[in-house]
Scaffold this active site. Structure first.
Site, short mmCIF file in Angstrom:
data_model
loop_
_atom_site.label_atom_id
_atom_site.label_comp_id
_atom_site.label_asym_id
_atom_site.label_seq_id
_atom_site.Cartn_x
_atom_site.Cartn_y
_atom_site.Cartn_z
N LYS A 13 69.84 54.77 62.85
CA LYS A 13 68.98 55.39 63.87
C LYS A 13 67.56 54.85 63.80
O LYS A 13 66.98 54.49 64.82
CB LYS A 13 68.93 56.92 63.69
CG LYS A 13 70.25 57.62 63.91
CD LYS A 13 70.08 59.12 64.03
CE LYS A 13 69.51 59.79 62.80
NZ LYS A 13 70.39 59.70 61.60
N ARG A 88 68.74 68.59 64.94
CA ARG A 88 69.76 68.40 63.91
C ARG A 88 70.70 69.59 63.83
O ARG A 88 71.61 69.60 63.00
CB ARG A 88 69.09 68.22 62.57
CG ARG A 88 69.17 66.77 62.06
CD ARG A 88 68.44 66.73 60.76
NE ARG A 88 68.77 65.66 59.87
CZ ARG A 88 68.08 64.52 59.81
NH1 ARG A 88 67.14 64.24 60.66
NH2 ARG A 88 68.39 63.64 58.88
N ARG A 123 70.86 50.97 49.58
CA ARG A 123 69.58 50.70 50.25
C ARG A 123 68.41 50.73 49.26
O ARG A 123 68.34 51.61 48.42
CB ARG A 123 69.40 51.81 51.30
CG ARG A 123 68.54 51.49 52.44
CD ARG A 123 68.93 52.28 53.64
NE ARG A 123 68.74 53.73 53.52
CZ ARG A 123 68.71 54.54 54.56
NH1 ARG A 123 68.85 54.05 55.78
NH2 ARG A 123 68.58 55.82 54.41
N ARG A 167 74.12 65.06 52.32
CA ARG A 167 73.52 64.85 53.65
C ARG A 167 74.62 64.64 54.70
O ARG A 167 74.52 65.10 55.83
CB ARG A 167 72.58 63.64 53.62
CG ARG A 167 71.32 63.89 52.81
CD ARG A 167 70.50 62.64 52.65
NE ARG A 167 69.83 62.25 53.87
CZ ARG A 167 69.27 61.06 54.07
NH1 ARG A 167 69.34 60.14 53.13
NH2 ARG A 167 68.67 60.80 55.20
P1 AMP Z 1 65.91 61.34 57.88
O1 AMP Z 1 64.87 60.35 57.49
O2 AMP Z 1 65.97 61.59 59.36
O3 AMP Z 1 67.26 61.06 57.30
O4 AMP Z 1 65.44 62.75 57.27
C1 AMP Z 1 65.23 62.91 55.88
C2 AMP Z 1 65.26 64.39 55.50
O5 AMP Z 1 64.24 65.09 56.23
C3 AMP Z 1 66.54 65.13 55.87
O6 AMP Z 1 67.56 64.96 54.91
C4 AMP Z 1 66.05 66.56 55.97
O7 AMP Z 1 65.85 67.12 54.68
C5 AMP Z 1 64.68 66.39 56.60
N1 AMP Z 1 64.74 66.44 58.08
C6 AMP Z 1 64.52 65.41 58.96
N2 AMP Z 1 64.63 65.82 60.23
C7 AMP Z 1 64.95 67.15 60.16
C8 AMP Z 1 65.22 68.14 61.13
N3 AMP Z 1 65.22 67.87 62.44
N4 AMP Z 1 65.49 69.40 60.68
C9 AMP Z 1 65.49 69.70 59.38
N5 AMP Z 1 65.27 68.82 58.40
C10 AMP Z 1 65.00 67.54 58.78
#
Ligand code: AMP
Length: 212
Positions: A13, A88, A123, A167
């Site tokens: 993404k 999410r 990664r 995750r």
């Molecule tokens: P990402 O970089 O998008 O994978 O996000 C990293 C972490 O940030 C996730 O595993 C969540 O802990 C938190 N996070 C990111 N976006 C959200 C969201 N929309 N709602 C809740 N937690 C989020």
């Protein structure tokens, strides 16, 4: 142009959002990045969200919504934006509807769970300039060292195997249902996230061109 990007963690993404943002001159809003920025400030909020993020759980809807609203109100969002990592869950999808209405399109990057696990656990990122690598598919010239600036490569805390598994579980239980919701509204543009990154970008851009 208001776009939402969904897909499991590690589906690409962030990479595709950057390409789309540049091509269509719209802002790239990653709630993960916004939260990581907050973490680096060591504020009270940072202390609250650190444990949740490091274990792969979801930060509370209120906190993320506040960060998102604040970001969307900035000048660089006037031309549009691509949301990467938001919504999410169903509650966030409903909140988003109240804030911006329906997005123009929801890009769903689909990818196999096992491919994702291998991708994420391997990664590595540069601790200085952020350049990304992979221990098998995109190795640095010198083990553990960034090609660009020579700094040490590190693994993101939430890319550790047990965290990635959590995750992915969170994604399939909580995030995937929003795809059905957007599909019923006819908003989904599905794309296979496994393959050549540039080809995936091209297919995406061609499919989105009509929205301009
Ligand atoms: P990402 O970089 O998008 O994978 O996000 C990293 C972490 O940030 C996730 O595993 C969540 O802990 C938190 N996070 C990111 N976006 C959200 C969201 N929309 N709602 C809740 N937690 C989020």
């Amino acid at each position: 142009m208001k776009l939402v990007l969904v897909g499991c963690p590690g589906a690409g993404k962030g990479t595709q959002a950057k390409v789309i943002s540049k091509h269509f001159d719209i802002a790239h809003i990653s709630t993960g990045d916004l939260l990581r920025e907050e973490l680096s400030t060591e504020s009270e909020l940072a202390l609250k969200i650190k444990g949740i993020m490091n274990s792969g759980g979801l930060v509370s809807d209120d906190i993320v919504e506040e960060l998102l609203k604040n970001r969307i109100s900035k000048d660089d969002c006037k031309n549009g934006y691509i949301l990467d990592g938001y919504p999410r869950n169903i509650t966030q999808a409903e909140s988003l509807e109240k804030i911006i209405g329906d997005p123009d399109k929801v890009v769903f990057i689909n990818a196999d769970k096992d491919v994702i696990l291998e991708r994420m656990v391997g990664r590595r990122g540069c601790s200085n300039c952020g350049q990304m690598y992979h221990i098998k598919h995109n190795m640095p010239k010198e083990d553990g060292i960034c090609n660009v600036c020579g700094a040490k490569l590190v693994q993101r805390e939430d890319d550790r195997e047990e965290v990635v598994k959590n995750r992915l579980d969170v994604y399939f239980k909580t995030t995937e249902p929003i795809i059905k919701r957007y599909d019923q509204k006819g908003l989904i543009l599905e794309i296979n996230g496994v393959g050549n990154i540039d080809e995936i970008s091209k297919t995406l851009i061609d499919s989105l061109e009509g929205l301009r």
